[in-house]
Design an enzyme around this catalytic site. Structure first.
Site, short mmCIF file in Angstrom:
data_model
loop_
_atom_site.label_atom_id
_atom_site.label_comp_id
_atom_site.label_asym_id
_atom_site.label_seq_id
_atom_site.Cartn_x
_atom_site.Cartn_y
_atom_site.Cartn_z
N ASP A 151 34.97 37.25 43.75
CA ASP A 151 33.74 36.65 43.23
C ASP A 151 33.92 35.16 42.96
OD1 ASP A 151 32.08 38.82 43.23
OD2 ASP A 151 32.53 39.41 41.16
N TYR B 151 45.79 42.85 40.92
CA TYR B 151 45.14 41.72 40.26
C TYR B 151 45.90 41.37 38.98
CZ TYR B 151 40.84 42.02 43.07
OH TYR B 151 39.92 42.01 44.09
#
Lengths: 250, 250
Positions: free
Chosen positions: B57, B116
C-alpha cells in the site's frame, strides 16, 4: 504592539528532505522556519518570529538547530509548550527542548561555534531507506589522504576558495576547530566544527576531501587552496543529502 | 509481438514514503511498479510488464519485494542490467539482484510465504530522521501480554476479523507461521511470517496487539476474534509508516 517579556530557546531536529531549507520564503514555499512559526503562533496566540541560528539549505537536515522566540507570555510551562508545538508540527520536525534565556540571547549572533556532520555510504548499492540522508559514493577512497587533507583545514584561514560566490560578507576568515573522519557501518562520517561557515563551505570541503581521496591532489593542495582562494581549484559542491547541522555552541 | 524467451527475477528495496504504493495506477500517479517498469523498458528496449509479488500500500516500504519480467533479450549480463536499471531509478528505489528463473515462475503466485516487519518507536519523542519509517507510540505497553496475544495468531485460521472489508476473495483462511516481538534501541519490531495476508491484515494485527498491550483486552480475546470474525472487535488499522515487506519465500 504586544509587549515581549520573555525569550525562549528552542532546539529543533528535522529531516530537511522535503523542505526548501530553513528560511521562510514566499508564501506556499514549505520551509522549516515557516512550519515552526505557524506552530508557535497557534500555541502562543500572538504574532512572533522564530529566529534560527543557521539557515540550512534545501535538503539539509538538523539534529540540533537552535532558534529563539520572543513572546508576550510570561507564564509558560515549557514542556507543555513543547508538546503543544510538536502536536502541530509534521512528523519530520521535532522541537527537542524549550527553555528560557535572557532577552539579549539571539540564536544566530550569540552562537560561538557549530558542528556539521556529512554522512557517506561507501557501499556498492544505495540505501533506499536512507534516501536523501546519505550521499552515495562507491568509488574507492584513500581515507588516510583525506584525513591528512582535513587536518590542513584546521585553524584560522581565509576560506573564500572553499565557498561559493554569492556570499557578500566581506570577511571570509573563519576558524575550523576540528575536521574529523570517522568510519561507520555504511561508510564514512565527516565532522566539521567551526566558528562559522561561508555559503556551501561544508559541502565544498567534503567535495574537496573526496577529490583528495580519489587521488586528484595531495593534502598539500589544501594549503594552496587556502592561500590562493581559488574556488576553481577546490572540489565540487557536493549534494546536500548527507549534511546535518548537529549542534550549536553558546 | 515480441517473443519472450527469458524470465528474470528481481529483488527490490524501496522507501515507500512518497509513492502511491507498489501497483501501477492512472498516469501521473507515482508508484514503485511504474518506476521499475519505466526503467526496465528503457534498458531492455521493448514493451514489458513487471509482475510484483505483493501490492504494498501507499507508504509501505520493502527490503525484499520480488518481481519478475519476461523479456525478449536472451543475452543479458545480469549485473549490467541491474546497474543500468538502478541508474534510471530514483534514490529511494533499489534493484538488489537480478537472476534468471524458469518461464513458469510468477513472483506473486509462486510465492509460498512472506515476512513483514512493523517498526515502532516507543520513545517520548518522534524521530524526525525516521519520519514515515516508524510508528510513534509513546504510551506504556505490556510487552508480555502482546507476546502472548501474538502467539495466539500463529496457526491456520480464518482471519476475516483481522482484515478490512473490500477484500472480495472468498477464502479468508491463512496460516501464520510466526508472529514475534523483538525489542530494539528505539522500541519494538513486530515480525509476521505467513503464507499470505488479507487486505490491511498486518496493520490490523499490529493495531490489535497494541490494544492488548494497552490493557484493552487479554490475549484470549484473539481466539474470540478468530472465531467470531468480527472486525469491530479488533484494533484499528495502524499507520503504514512502520510497515516493511521484508522477504518473499519460494
Amino acid at each position: 504592539m504586544t509587549e515581549l517579556k520573555r525569550n525562549l530557546k528552542l532546539v529543533i531536529a528535522y529531516n530537511g528532505m522535503r523542505y526548501h531549507g530553513w528560511q521562510r520564503q514566499a508564501p506556499g514555499i514549505d520551509t522549516v522556519q515557516g512550519r515552526v512559526e505557524t506552530a508557535a503562533i497557534a500555541v502562543l496566540k500572538h504574532p512572533l518570529h522564530v529566529h534560527g541560528a543557521s539557515r540550512t539549505d534545501s535538503g539539509v537536515h538538523a539534529e540540533g538547530q537552535v532558534a529563539n522566540i520572543r513572546t508576550a507570555d510570561t507564564r509558560i510551562p515549557f514542556e507543555g509548550l513543547r508538546l503543544a508545538m510538536n502536536s502541530r508540527l509534521p512528523k519530520d520536525i521535532l522541537i527537542r527542548s524549550v527553555e528560557a534565556v535572557p532577552m539579549t540571547f539571539d540564536a544566530s549572533s550569540s552562537a560561538v561555534s557549530k558542528t556539521y556532520r556529512y554522512r557517506i555510504n561507501l557501499g556498492r548499492d544505495r540505501l533506499p531507506h536512507l534516501a536523501g540522508q546519505v550521499y552515495h559514493y562507491w568509488q574507492p577512497l584513500d581515507i588516510d589522504v583525506m584525513r591528512a587533507a582535513a587536518q590542513r583545514l584546521v585553524g584560522t584561514h581565509d576560506f573564500r576558495g572553499l565557498a561559493n560566490s554569492g556570499d557578500r560578507r566581506e570577511n571570509t576568515v573563519r576558524t575550523i576547530f576540528r575536521c574529523d573522519l570517522e568510519t561507520t557501518d555504511i561508510g564514512l562520517d565527516i565532522f566539521v566544527h567551526g566558528d562559522g561557515f561561508l555559503y556551501n563551505m561544508v559541502r565544498i570541503i567534503v567535495g574537496t576531501l573526496l577529490s583528495a581521496g580519489r587521488g586528484k591532489f595531495g593534502p598539500e593542495h589544501i594549503d594552496y587552496l587556502l592561500e590562493s582562494g581559488d574556488r576553481h581549484q577546490a572540489g565540487k559542491t557536493i549534494s546536500p543529502d548527507g549534511l546535518t547541522l548537529m549542534q550549536l555552541f553558546y
